[in-house]
Scaffold this motif. Structure first.
Motif, PDB file in Angstrom:
ATOM      1  N   MET A   1      -5.751   8.300   1.436  1.00 36.37           N
ATOM      2  CA  MET A   1      -5.507   6.882   1.699  1.00 36.37           C
ATOM      3  C   MET A   1      -4.299   6.419   0.900  1.00 36.37           C
ATOM      4  O   MET A   1      -4.217   6.632  -0.302  1.00 36.37           O
ATOM      5  N   ASN A   2      -3.375   5.789   1.568  1.00 39.90           N
ATOM      6  CA  ASN A   2      -2.189   5.238   0.915  1.00 39.90           C
ATOM      7  C   ASN A   2      -2.450   3.787   0.527  1.00 39.90           C
ATOM      8  O   ASN A   2      -3.001   3.020   1.319  1.00 39.90           O
ATOM      9  N   ILE A   3      -2.052   3.421  -0.692  1.00 35.98           N
ATOM     10  CA  ILE A   3      -2.282   2.068  -1.191  1.00 35.98           C
ATOM     11  C   ILE A   3      -0.947   1.449  -1.577  1.00 35.98           C
ATOM     12  O   ILE A   3      -0.217   1.996  -2.411  1.00 35.98           O
ATOM     13  N   GLN A   4      -0.617   0.323  -0.966  1.00 36.24           N
ATOM     14  CA  GLN A   4       0.572  -0.433  -1.339  1.00 36.24           C
ATOM     15  C   GLN A   4       0.152  -1.754  -1.962  1.00 36.24           C
ATOM     16  O   GLN A   4      -0.816  -2.376  -1.515  1.00 36.24           O
ATOM     17  N   ILE A   5       0.901  -2.173  -2.979  1.00 35.43           N
ATOM     18  CA  ILE A   5       0.561  -3.386  -3.714  1.00 35.43           C
ATOM     19  C   ILE A   5       1.683  -4.400  -3.555  1.00 35.43           C
ATOM     20  O   ILE A   5       2.862  -4.069  -3.732  1.00 35.43           O
ATOM     21  N   PHE A   6       1.305  -5.625  -3.230  1.00 38.75           N
ATOM     22  CA  PHE A   6       2.257  -6.729  -3.115  1.00 38.75           C
ATOM     23  C   PHE A   6       1.788  -7.856  -4.033  1.00 38.75           C
ATOM     24  O   PHE A   6       0.607  -8.215  -4.026  1.00 38.75           O
ATOM     25  N   GLN A   7       2.699  -8.408  -4.830  1.00 34.58           N
ATOM     26  CA  GLN A   7       2.367  -9.574  -5.652  1.00 34.58           C
ATOM     27  C   GLN A   7       2.715 -10.830  -4.854  1.00 34.58           C
ATOM     28  O   GLN A   7       3.887 -11.092  -4.586  1.00 34.58           O
ATOM     29  N   LEU A   8       1.694 -11.587  -4.487  1.00 33.57           N
ATOM     30  CA  LEU A   8       1.888 -12.722  -3.590  1.00 33.57           C
ATOM     31  C   LEU A   8       1.437 -14.027  -4.232  1.00 33.57           C
ATOM     32  O   LEU A   8       0.540 -14.047  -5.074  1.00 33.57           O
ATOM     33  N   GLY A   9       2.066 -15.111  -3.809  1.00 31.73           N
ATOM     34  CA  GLY A   9       1.629 -16.433  -4.215  1.00 31.73           C
ATOM     35  C   GLY A   9       2.131 -16.858  -5.576  1.00 31.73           C
ATOM     36  O   GLY A   9       2.859 -16.140  -6.268  1.00 31.73           O
ATOM     37  N   LEU A  10       1.708 -18.056  -5.982  1.00 36.02           N
ATOM     38  CA  LEU A  10       2.172 -18.668  -7.223  1.00 36.02           C
ATOM     39  C   LEU A  10       1.812 -17.853  -8.459  1.00 36.02           C
ATOM     40  O   LEU A  10       2.535 -17.865  -9.456  1.00 36.02           O
ATOM     41  N   LEU A  11       0.690 -17.157  -8.417  1.00 30.71           N
ATOM     42  CA  LEU A  11       0.218 -16.410  -9.586  1.00 30.71           C
ATOM     43  C   LEU A  11       0.432 -14.912  -9.455  1.00 30.71           C
ATOM     44  O   LEU A  11      -0.085 -14.141 -10.269  1.00 30.71           O
ATOM     45  N   GLY A  12       1.188 -14.502  -8.454  1.00 31.70           N
ATOM     46  CA  GLY A  12       1.463 -13.080  -8.296  1.00 31.70           C
ATOM     47  C   GLY A  12       0.195 -12.261  -8.103  1.00 31.70           C
ATOM     48  O   GLY A  12       0.042 -11.179  -8.677  1.00 31.70           O
ATOM     49  N   THR A  13      -0.696 -12.754  -7.281  1.00 35.79           N
ATOM     50  CA  THR A  13      -1.956 -12.057  -7.023  1.00 35.79           C
ATOM     51  C   THR A  13      -1.701 -10.722  -6.335  1.00 35.79           C
ATOM     52  O   THR A  13      -0.873 -10.620  -5.428  1.00 35.79           O
ATOM     53  N   ASN A  14      -2.415  -9.699  -6.768  1.00 37.16           N
ATOM     54  CA  ASN A  14      -2.287  -8.389  -6.143  1.00 37.16           C
ATOM     55  C   ASN A  14      -2.932  -8.395  -4.766  1.00 37.16           C
ATOM     56  O   ASN A  14      -4.136  -8.602  -4.624  1.00 37.16           O
ATOM     57  N   CYS A  15      -2.112  -8.164  -3.760  1.00 34.07           N
ATOM     58  CA  CYS A  15      -2.589  -7.959  -2.396  1.00 34.07           C
ATOM     59  C   CYS A  15      -2.446  -6.475  -2.096  1.00 34.07           C
ATOM     60  O   CYS A  15      -1.400  -5.874  -2.377  1.00 34.07           O
TER      61      CYS A  15
ATOM     62  N   LEU B   1      -2.581  -3.287   0.580  1.00 30.63           N
ATOM     63  CA  LEU B   1      -2.530  -2.797   1.958  1.00 30.63           C
ATOM     64  C   LEU B   1      -2.944  -1.332   1.934  1.00 30.63           C
ATOM     65  O   LEU B   1      -2.264  -0.490   1.347  1.00 30.63           O
ATOM     66  N   LEU B   2      -4.067  -1.037   2.554  1.00 31.57           N
ATOM     67  CA  LEU B   2      -4.592   0.324   2.604  1.00 31.57           C
ATOM     68  C   LEU B   2      -4.255   0.929   3.956  1.00 31.57           C
ATOM     69  O   LEU B   2      -4.489   0.307   4.994  1.00 31.57           O
ATOM     70  N   GLN B   3      -3.705   2.142   3.941  1.00 32.26           N
ATOM     71  CA  GLN B   3      -3.298   2.806   5.169  1.00 32.26           C
ATOM     72  C   GLN B   3      -3.952   4.177   5.274  1.00 32.26           C
ATOM     73  O   GLN B   3      -4.027   4.925   4.300  1.00 32.26           O
ATOM     74  N   LYS B   4      -4.412   4.490   6.487  1.00 34.88           N
ATOM     75  CA  LYS B   4      -5.013   5.793   6.735  1.00 34.88           C
ATOM     76  C   LYS B   4      -5.033   6.049   8.241  1.00 34.88           C
ATOM     77  O   LYS B   4      -5.561   5.240   8.999  1.00 34.88           O
ATOM     78  N   ASP B   5      -4.422   7.135   8.648  1.00 33.04           N
ATOM     79  CA  ASP B   5      -4.443   7.560  10.053  1.00 33.04           C
ATOM     80  C   ASP B   5      -3.966   6.457  11.003  1.00 33.04           C
ATOM     81  O   ASP B   5      -4.538   6.241  12.076  1.00 33.04           O
ATOM     82  N   GLY B   6      -2.924   5.743  10.589  1.00 30.14           N
ATOM     83  CA  GLY B   6      -2.367   4.708  11.445  1.00 30.14           C
ATOM     84  C   GLY B   6      -3.162   3.416  11.477  1.00 30.14           C
ATOM     85  O   GLY B   6      -2.872   2.521  12.275  1.00 30.14           O
ATOM     86  N   GLU B   7      -4.151   3.318  10.608  1.00 33.71           N
ATOM     87  CA  GLU B   7      -4.986   2.125  10.541  1.00 33.71           C
ATOM     88  C   GLU B   7      -4.821   1.484   9.174  1.00 33.71           C
ATOM     89  O   GLU B   7      -4.313   2.100   8.236  1.00 33.71           O
ATOM     90  N   ALA B   8      -5.275   0.223   9.045  1.00 38.21           N
ATOM     91  CA  ALA B   8      -5.039  -0.489   7.793  1.00 38.21           C
ATOM     92  C   ALA B   8      -6.141  -1.501   7.509  1.00 38.21           C
ATOM     93  O   ALA B   8      -6.830  -1.982   8.418  1.00 38.21           O
ATOM     94  N   LEU B   9      -6.273  -1.801   6.217  1.00 38.02           N
ATOM     95  CA  LEU B   9      -7.062  -2.915   5.716  1.00 38.02           C
ATOM     96  C   LEU B   9      -6.186  -3.684   4.749  1.00 38.02           C
ATOM     97  O   LEU B   9      -5.355  -3.088   4.054  1.00 38.02           O
ATOM     98  N   VAL B  10      -6.364  -5.000   4.678  1.00 38.82           N
ATOM     99  CA  VAL B  10      -5.675  -5.820   3.680  1.00 38.82           C
ATOM    100  C   VAL B  10      -6.727  -6.479   2.801  1.00 38.82           C
ATOM    101  O   VAL B  10      -7.716  -7.015   3.303  1.00 38.82           O
ATOM    102  N   ILE B  11      -6.503  -6.423   1.495  1.00 38.47           N
ATOM    103  CA  ILE B  11      -7.400  -7.060   0.537  1.00 38.47           C
ATOM    104  C   ILE B  11      -6.644  -8.171  -0.186  1.00 38.47           C
ATOM    105  O   ILE B  11      -5.579  -7.936  -0.756  1.00 38.47           O
ATOM    106  N   ASP B  12      -7.158  -9.386  -0.128  1.00 34.92           N
ATOM    107  CA  ASP B  12      -6.671 -10.546  -0.881  1.00 34.92           C
ATOM    108  C   ASP B  12      -5.202 -10.909  -0.640  1.00 34.92           C
ATOM    109  O   ASP B  12      -4.367 -10.819  -1.554  1.00 34.92           O
TER     110      ASP B  12
END
Length: 207
Positions: free
Chosen positions: A1-15, A17-28
């Motif tokens: 599983m590939n995990i990408q991290i994005f700092q988003l919003g005013l407080l730089g919250t960790n978002c 993006l999980l990738q696997k076999d061409g599919e994805a989930l996003v957390i927060d």
């Protein structure tokens, strides 16, 4: 599983993006999710779900934009189902950051236990204390847990916000996170990742 991290919003919250076999989930998705959307489109990913560890304003700011663009359903614990559309509950009124609301409720309640979404298999732990509906997502096969604002590297979630409770938080961490294998990577809602074993040995809030 590939995990990408994005700092988003005013407080730089960790978002995450999980990738696997061409599919994805996003957390927060905590803020403008344009970079997340671009990555999904560039890699032609099928987004199965938007998972929320909890509903504080800094974790939900990009939910509606991401849902509208991808049509992916939003999941949250039932104890915070009303927080998404209520600024007095999600904290955006308290911190005077403007009204942050998804304008729509979550599509589904996420319950503790094992779940499968496409290629992803994971377990949900109810980990209240920082907020009553906080959950953590454990991916056993990859030895990773996404803990939201429950546990940080050398820190723990704050409990001085409405509905927070320190004793409950420590119980959640001890029962559901520190009990995992020591090589489990903990991905928090803010700041760098850590490992269960490191926090057991060195986190002054837990010793």
């Amino acid at each position: 599983m590939n995990i990408q991290i994005f700092q988003l919003g005013l407080l730089g919250t960790n978002c995450y993006l999980l990738q696997k076999d061409g599919e994805a989930l996003v957390i927060d998705p905590g803020g403008d999710p344009e970079t997340v959307l671009n990555t999904i489109e560039e890699n032609n990913l099928r987004l199965h779900a938007i998972l929320l560890t909890h509903a504080h304003f800094d974790h939900i700011g990009g939910v509606e934009s991401l849902r509208e663009e991808t049509k992916a359903p939003v999941y949250i614990h039932e104890e915070e189902s009303s927080w998404l559309t209520d600024p007095s509950l999600n904290g955006s009124e308290l911190f005077q950051v403007g009204t942050i609301s998804t304008s729509q409720p979550a599509d589904y309640s996420i319950k503790p236990g094992k779940h499968k979404m496409g290629s992803f298999s994971f377990e949900v732990f109810h980990t209240p204390g920082h907020s009553p509906g906080s959950v953590s997502f454990w991916f056993n096969d990859d030895a990773v847990i996404f803990a939201g604002d429950t546990l940080f590297r050398q820190g723990i979630g704050r409990t001085d916000l409405p509905f927070g409770d320190h004793v409950t938080l420590i119980h959640s961490i001890t029962e559901h996170i520190l009990s995992l294998p020591e090589n489990t990577t903990v991905y928090p809602g803010h700041g760098p990742a850590t490992q269960v074993g490191e926090e057991k040995r060195t986190n002054s809030f837990l010793i």
